[in-house]
Scaffold this motif. Structure first.
Motif, mmCIF file in Angstrom:
data_model
loop_
_atom_site.group_PDB
_atom_site.id
_atom_site.type_symbol
_atom_site.label_atom_id
_atom_site.label_comp_id
_atom_site.label_asym_id
_atom_site.label_seq_id
_atom_site.Cartn_x
_atom_site.Cartn_y
_atom_site.Cartn_z
ATOM 1 N N GLU A 169 -22.888 16.056 -0.005
ATOM 2 C CA GLU A 169 -23.552 15.996 1.293
ATOM 3 C C GLU A 169 -24.792 15.111 1.249
ATOM 4 O OE1 GLU A 169 -21.912 17.051 3.727
ATOM 5 O OE2 GLU A 169 -20.435 18.040 2.440
ATOM 6 N N ALA A 170 -25.518 15.147 0.122
ATOM 7 C CA ALA A 170 -26.682 14.267 -0.026
ATOM 8 C C ALA A 170 -26.230 12.810 -0.057
ATOM 9 C CB ALA A 170 -27.437 14.614 -1.307
ATOM 10 N N ARG A 171 -25.124 12.562 -0.703
ATOM 11 C CA ARG A 171 -24.580 11.202 -0.790
ATOM 12 C C ARG A 171 -24.237 10.667 0.599
ATOM 13 N NH1 ARG A 171 -21.425 8.599 -4.894
ATOM 14 N NH2 ARG A 171 -19.981 7.059 -4.053
ATOM 15 N N GLN A 172 -23.557 11.492 1.392
ATOM 16 C CA GLN A 172 -23.191 11.081 2.752
ATOM 17 C C GLN A 172 -24.433 10.780 3.576
ATOM 18 O OE1 GLN A 172 -20.275 10.821 4.615
ATOM 19 N NE2 GLN A 172 -18.836 11.189 2.952
ATOM 20 N N ALA A 173 -25.438 11.661 3.498
ATOM 21 C CA ALA A 173 -26.659 11.484 4.285
ATOM 22 C C ALA A 173 -27.386 10.205 3.890
ATOM 23 C CB ALA A 173 -27.572 12.693 4.103
ATOM 24 N N PHE A 174 -27.488 9.958 2.584
ATOM 25 C CA PHE A 174 -28.185 8.770 2.102
ATOM 26 C C PHE A 174 -27.489 7.503 2.596
ATOM 27 C CE2 PHE A 174 -29.479 5.537 -0.870
ATOM 28 C CZ PHE A 174 -30.783 5.862 -1.212
ATOM 29 N N MET A 175 -26.167 7.482 2.505
ATOM 30 C CA MET A 175 -25.434 6.287 2.900
ATOM 31 C C MET A 175 -25.458 6.058 4.403
ATOM 32 S SD MET A 175 -22.173 6.097 0.321
ATOM 33 C CE MET A 175 -22.411 5.601 -1.398
ATOM 34 N N LYS A 176 -25.404 7.133 5.178
ATOM 35 C CA LYS A 176 -25.502 6.987 6.636
ATOM 36 C C LYS A 176 -26.829 6.356 7.024
ATOM 37 C CE LYS A 176 -22.525 10.860 8.013
ATOM 38 N NZ LYS A 176 -22.494 12.207 8.669
ATOM 39 N N LEU A 177 -27.898 6.867 6.436
ATOM 40 C CA LEU A 177 -29.215 6.331 6.759
ATOM 41 C C LEU A 177 -29.327 4.880 6.298
ATOM 42 C CD1 LEU A 177 -31.982 6.830 7.949
ATOM 43 C CD2 LEU A 177 -32.729 7.739 5.753
ATOM 44 N N PHE A 178 -28.772 4.567 5.149
ATOM 45 C CA PHE A 178 -28.806 3.189 4.660
ATOM 46 C C PHE A 178 -28.115 2.250 5.643
ATOM 47 C CE2 PHE A 178 -26.227 -0.073 2.524
ATOM 48 C CZ PHE A 178 -27.245 -0.917 2.092
ATOM 49 N N LEU A 179 -26.951 2.623 6.141
ATOM 50 C CA LEU A 179 -26.221 1.766 7.075
ATOM 51 C C LEU A 179 -27.013 1.549 8.359
ATOM 52 C CD1 LEU A 179 -22.552 3.053 6.660
ATOM 53 C CD2 LEU A 179 -23.487 0.860 5.892
ATOM 54 N N LEU A 242 -23.086 -5.585 -1.111
ATOM 55 C CA LEU A 242 -22.305 -4.779 -2.043
ATOM 56 C C LEU A 242 -22.425 -3.290 -1.719
ATOM 57 C CD1 LEU A 242 -23.067 -6.618 -5.392
ATOM 58 C CD2 LEU A 242 -20.796 -6.311 -4.389
ATOM 59 N N ALA A 243 -23.646 -2.830 -1.397
ATOM 60 C CA ALA A 243 -23.849 -1.416 -1.082
ATOM 61 C C ALA A 243 -23.152 -1.037 0.215
ATOM 62 C CB ALA A 243 -25.346 -1.122 -0.984
ATOM 63 N N VAL A 244 -23.146 -1.939 1.187
ATOM 64 C CA VAL A 244 -22.432 -1.672 2.446
ATOM 65 C C VAL A 244 -20.948 -1.480 2.175
ATOM 66 C CG1 VAL A 244 -21.689 -2.730 4.623
ATOM 67 C CG2 VAL A 244 -24.101 -2.790 3.962
ATOM 68 N N GLY A 245 -20.388 -2.307 1.299
ATOM 69 C CA GLY A 245 -18.979 -2.156 0.953
ATOM 70 C C GLY A 245 -18.682 -0.820 0.310
ATOM 71 N N ARG A 246 -19.582 -0.378 -0.551
ATOM 72 C CA ARG A 246 -19.387 0.923 -1.186
ATOM 73 C C ARG A 246 -19.503 2.050 -0.156
ATOM 74 N NH1 ARG A 246 -21.846 1.487 -6.959
ATOM 75 N NH2 ARG A 246 -20.139 0.027 -7.217
ATOM 76 N N CYS A 247 -20.431 1.913 0.787
ATOM 77 C CA CYS A 247 -20.609 2.940 1.818
ATOM 78 C C CYS A 247 -19.371 3.063 2.697
ATOM 79 C CB CYS A 247 -21.813 2.606 2.701
ATOM 80 S SG CYS A 247 -23.403 2.806 1.882
ATOM 81 N N SER A 248 -18.740 1.929 3.000
ATOM 82 C CA SER A 248 -17.573 1.963 3.895
ATOM 83 C C SER A 248 -16.461 2.826 3.328
ATOM 84 C CB SER A 248 -17.065 0.546 4.155
ATOM 85 O OG SER A 248 -16.559 -0.038 2.960
ATOM 86 N N GLN A 249 -16.402 2.957 2.001
ATOM 87 C CA GLN A 249 -15.398 3.807 1.378
ATOM 88 C C GLN A 249 -15.797 5.273 1.402
ATOM 89 O OE1 GLN A 249 -12.431 2.511 0.392
ATOM 90 N NE2 GLN A 249 -13.279 0.629 1.276
ATOM 91 N N VAL A 258 -17.846 3.637 9.785
ATOM 92 C CA VAL A 258 -16.953 2.651 9.173
ATOM 93 C C VAL A 258 -17.001 1.351 9.971
ATOM 94 C CG1 VAL A 258 -14.554 2.080 8.675
ATOM 95 C CG2 VAL A 258 -15.422 4.354 8.128
ATOM 96 N N GLU A 259 -16.954 1.475 11.289
ATOM 97 C CA GLU A 259 -17.029 0.286 12.147
ATOM 98 C C GLU A 259 -18.362 -0.435 11.955
ATOM 99 O OE1 GLU A 259 -16.927 -0.781 16.930
ATOM 100 O OE2 GLU A 259 -16.048 1.097 16.207
ATOM 101 N N LEU A 260 -19.451 0.337 11.814
ATOM 102 C CA LEU A 260 -20.760 -0.261 11.591
ATOM 103 C C LEU A 260 -20.793 -1.003 10.261
ATOM 104 C CD1 LEU A 260 -23.738 -0.690 12.255
ATOM 105 C CD2 LEU A 260 -24.209 1.583 11.303
ATOM 106 N N ALA A 261 -20.225 -0.402 9.213
ATOM 107 C CA ALA A 261 -20.196 -1.052 7.901
ATOM 108 C C ALA A 261 -19.409 -2.352 7.952
ATOM 109 C CB ALA A 261 -19.597 -0.100 6.866
ATOM 110 N N LEU A 262 -18.276 -2.359 8.646
ATOM 111 C CA LEU A 262 -17.476 -3.573 8.768
ATOM 112 C C LEU A 262 -18.218 -4.648 9.544
ATOM 113 C CD1 LEU A 262 -13.962 -1.995 9.477
ATOM 114 C CD2 LEU A 262 -14.785 -3.007 7.334
ATOM 115 N N GLU A 263 -18.959 -4.232 10.564
ATOM 116 C CA GLU A 263 -19.725 -5.192 11.363
ATOM 117 C C GLU A 263 -20.837 -5.834 10.526
ATOM 118 O OE1 GLU A 263 -22.763 -5.247 15.198
ATOM 119 O OE2 GLU A 263 -21.386 -3.551 14.931
ATOM 120 N N ILE A 264 -21.546 -5.008 9.746
ATOM 121 C CA ILE A 264 -22.616 -5.540 8.888
ATOM 122 C C ILE A 264 -22.026 -6.511 7.872
ATOM 123 C CG2 ILE A 264 -24.330 -4.940 7.144
ATOM 124 C CD1 ILE A 264 -24.736 -2.280 8.598
ATOM 125 N N ASP A 265 -20.906 -6.125 7.265
ATOM 126 C CA ASP A 265 -20.274 -6.990 6.270
ATOM 127 C C ASP A 265 -19.868 -8.330 6.884
ATOM 128 O OD1 ASP A 265 -18.987 -7.136 3.459
ATOM 129 O OD2 ASP A 265 -17.361 -7.711 4.803
#
Length: 482
Positions: A169-179, A242-249, A258-265
């Motif tokens: 859950e911490a991982r999900q929260a961190f990655m959401k905020l990063f995106l 690279l981090a955005v790509g990892r977050c999308s997974q 996921v759509e946001l990660a693809l847009e940033i990439d």
């Protein structure tokens, strides 16, 4: 069992209290050994809002929990407490947590907002239980609730924050905020010259003398050069992509993210994708000269994400003492923000975020109220005041502490408008307002407003905007406030 383990099993627990005055939620991460040894495990200790404590966990009263590393087998252990709960630990974990404890400063902070998250405690007299499992949805709710408060913490990650990647859950929260933060920086991305220091095969700009010495000693071919380059395919943006790509997974269960990660990439398609290990290990130089501090924060978050698989949580010797990292968020400040946001969602009212301060005594300090409420069509003229109180809800202002009664009386008098204390509640109660005549006071009316505290999965006060406006109307139009 080894003798050392037998000794630990027979050792008396040392007791600690989380958020002693009930005003602080957060997370502490400990290791079961002083260094990262093969048998070392990580313990995530969550401190959740006391309003989330169910009836099966003592209702509104604090409880005592014990955690014994000898009887746990997971690589990552999760311990969940609530504000004012007690925790019993042994061995290295107890020693590490003791270093975080600070005495409560009653005279300098009346509501405990600046208290440390942990204090040492005597053996509690309340019922003691072994720690219990907590639904992942509750932990996910914690991260969603504190997202805005978490931002300054993760933009400049403390040592060891990469270990957040270990807890789902911490991982999900961190990655959401990063995106979300990366989206802001990508939208602002413009060609501009920035200082860059990189190892190159040919000289460009200025040679870095210290690196020349290291180059000769290590017999390396590339030379470190410092130069200004158009912002684009730099180490910072490479790490972010690279981090955005990892977050999308990782966030693939959330279609919007996921759509946001693809847009940033897609917007970073001019940035090369290189070696993760090289980007993580390569030092970023001249960070003090960077004009965009927000971008630097997102870069640090990207490194924390990439460190999931590379150099995970390798701390310096002086940091390898069993305590990985910790943070605390004052729940009273979170409650004030929630109430202000609820006001702003109404049709006719808005919160003035930078109100005028007023003096109670000649030569005294200027005072301010948590929430100044105005009519949307008449900015600059407060119609009512709200002071958030993260305490047990009461029905009448006369039941508040004398300090709180004097405070809200003075605020109503200074601004000559009705003022209320806003309390959170949990359970099946309904939102309510109760106003009371304030004797010999220019504000005329003071009172209390009780609102439900968001439960796990909720990020706002669960009251419809129409109902919130009705409550505000009751305050603003109370008898004697014409």
């Amino acid at each position: 069992m080894a003798p050392a383990q037998v000794h630990l099993a027979n050792e008396e627990s040392r007791w600690f209290q989380a958020s002693k005055r009930g005003n602080g939620i957060g997370l502490t991460v400990l290791k079961t050994t002083g260094t990262y040894e093969p048998d070392s495990r990580v313990i995530f200790i969550y401190v959740l809002p006391k309003t989330w404590r169910g009836s099966d966990r003592g209702g509104n009263g604090p409880m005592a929990w014990t955690f014994d590393v000898d009887y746990r087998s997971a690589d990552v252990d999760i311990v969940v407490l609530y504000e004012m709960d007690y925790l019993g630990l042994k061995g290295q974990c107890a020693e590490a947590l003791s270093r975080l404890c600070r005495p409560v400063q009653m005279n300098t902070d009346e509501d405990g907002a600046t208290d440390a998250l942990w204090t040492t405690a005597d053996t509690p007299v309340v019922e003691t239980r072994a720690v219990e499992s907590t639904p992942p949805s509750t932990l996910a709710g914690f991260w969603e609730l504190i997202r805005s408060k978490l931002r300054p913490i993760v933009e400049d990650p403390p040592p060891g924050i990469s270990l957040m990647m270990c807890e789902p859950e911490a991982r999900q929260a961190f990655m959401k905020l990063f995106l979300l933060l990366a989206e802001v920086q990508v939208a602002r991305r413009r060609p501009e010259f920035i200082p860059v220091a990189e190892p190159l095969g040919a000289v460009r700009g200025r040679l870095i003398v210290n690196e020349l010495i290291k180059r000769k000693a290590n017999r390396r071919l590339p030379v470190w050069c410092e130069f200004d380059d158009l912002e684009g395919n730099t180490q910072i943006w490479q790490a972010i992509r690279l981090a955005v790509g990892r977050c999308s997974q990782t966030v693939k269960s959330d279609d919007r993210l996921v759509e946001l990660a693809l847009e940033i990439d897609a917007r970073l398609n001019d940035v090369s994708i290189g070696s993760v290990a090289e980007i993580v290990r390569r030092p970023l130089r001249n960070t003090a000269r960077m004009r965009n501090r927000g971008l630097l924060g997102v870069f640090r978050m990207a490194l924390a994400i990439l460190n999931d698989n590379v150099l995970l949580a390798e701390l310096a010797d002086d940091e390898s003492d069993g305590m990985v990292f910790t943070f605390k968020i004052a729940t009273s400040e979170l409650w004030e923000d929630l109430v202000a946001d609820a006001v702003d969602l109404t049709r006719n009212y808005r919160v003035n975020r930078s109100p005028e301060r007023r003096v109670l005594f000649d030569g005294g300090e200027r005072k301010n109220v948590d929430i100044h409420v105005e009519h949307r069509d008449a900015p600059g003229n407060p119609v009512l005041l709200i002071d958030g109180k993260y305490k047990k809800a009461i029905q009448r202002v006369t039941r508040a502490s004398m300090a709180d009664q004097y405070q809200i009386y003075a605020y109503a008098n200074l601004w000559e408008v009705p003022a209320v204390l806003a309390y959170p509640f949990s359970g099946d109660s309904k939102p309510c307002v109760h106003m009371t005549e304030a004797a010999a006071n220019r504000g005329s009316q003071a009172g209390v407003m009780n609102l439900p505290f968001p439960q796990p999965g909720q990020t706002t006060i669960p009251v419809e905007s129409v109902e919130m406006e009705r409550l505000l109307n009751l305050i603003a139009t109370a008898p004697g406030n014409a």
